[in-house]
Design a protein around this motif. Structure first.
Motif, short mmCIF file in Angstrom:
data_model
loop_
_atom_site.label_atom_id
_atom_site.label_comp_id
_atom_site.label_asym_id
_atom_site.label_seq_id
_atom_site.Cartn_x
_atom_site.Cartn_y
_atom_site.Cartn_z
N GLN A 166 -3.40 1.29 13.05
CA GLN A 166 -4.20 2.44 12.63
C GLN A 166 -4.97 3.02 13.81
O GLN A 166 -5.08 4.25 13.95
N ALA A 223 1.03 4.48 11.07
CA ALA A 223 0.60 3.09 11.13
C ALA A 223 1.20 2.26 10.00
O ALA A 223 1.71 1.15 10.22
N ASP A 224 1.16 2.77 8.76
CA ASP A 224 1.65 1.99 7.63
C ASP A 224 3.16 1.78 7.72
O ASP A 224 3.66 0.68 7.46
#
Length: 276
Positions: free
Chosen positions: A12, A53-54
């Motif tokens: 993140q 990020a995910d």
């Protein structure tokens, strides 16, 4: 901690850094990681404009799961000597491979070259490479043949008459010289444009400046390579910093990009490191 796996929170922060237009080096500094770790993470997960990020975190978990599921039965990674952390070695091998790929070599060729480079013996048999990389012997054979054709590795037979693939320390010197030759060709081509476009014109002036710049850089590379060649055959002193893997990975970034890039440039030009 430096050298450990990236967490979802780390990813993140990487995404936020990219959104803010930060350079990889700055993101790495903020996370206390090697720049090559951030570069590898971003490039394998969509690049700087598409990184999420995910999605990156899920992709990493999926790759780890696939490695466990697809490992050939009965083939285990070779044990690590010298008290090395097997997971840290694997991550370093991935980092080095990624940097070699960014210098122009295809993935399998990069994996083979990396495996030979970080092997203590500096050489492995085809069977050892297949086991280490968990790929088929045919894949090893094809990649090794290409690397040999470019002068990046060579073959020799050991005392048991087994054929071994060897990465020669001098290949890094030859790669630098190859890069210098590539610069010389570029400078020559730029100067040809000066006469074609007409001396004194803006375009010709631009090309002349390019030629002068590339000449200087190429000559500097060749001079530095000659002066430093003996380093490749010296016995390194014991490192003063041990543990995190950060020093080692940062060094790999410089070696991989500078060394193999030169070799790849010559591959494009048809020379190859072995043609000096």
């Amino acid at each position: 901690m430096p050298g450990g796996r990236l967490t979802q929170q780390h990813r993140q922060q990487i995404a936020l850094g990219l959104a803010d237009g930060l350079a990889y080096a700055e993101i790495a500094r903020r996370l206390d990681r090697p720049t090559s770790t951030i570069t590898r993470e971003v490039m394998r997960n969509g690049g700087p404009t598409a990184y999420r990020a995910d999605l990156a975190h899920r992709a990493t978990e999926r790759r780890a799961h696939q490695r466990r599921q697809t490992a050939p039965r009965g083939q285990q990674a070779p044990p690590q000597g010298h008290g090395r952390d097997a997971e840290a070695v694997r991550e370093y091998e991935e980092a080095f491979t990624t940097l070699v790929m960014q210098s122009g070599l295809p993935k399998m060729m990069s994996r083979v070259l990396t495996a030979l480079t970080i092997a203590d013996e500096g050489s492995l048999t085809a069977s050892e490479l297949a086991q280490r990389l968990q790929v088929s012997p045919a894949s090893v054979s094809k990649a090794s043949a290409f690397l040999e054709s470019q002068g990046l590795i060579r073959r020799e037979r050991d005392e048991r008459r087994r054929e071994r693939y060897v990465v020669d320390a001098d290949v890094w010197y030859q790669s630098m010289i190859a890069s210098a030759r590539s610069h010389a060709r570029l400078a020559e081509t730029a100067r040809q444009g000066v006469s074609v476009l007409g001396s004194g014109t803006p375009a010709a002036g631009r090309l002349e400046n390019i030629a002068r710049f590339v000449d200087f850089v190429g000559e500097s590379i060749a001079r530095a390579a000659e002066q430093a060649r003996e380093i490749l055959y010296s016995t390194p002193e014991a490192p003063t910093r041990v543990g995190s893997g950060r020093v080692v990975e940062d060094e790999a970034e410089g070696v991989a990009v500078a060394g193999v890039d030169g070799g790849h440039a010559v591959a494009d030009g048809g020379g190859g490191p072995a043609s000096s």
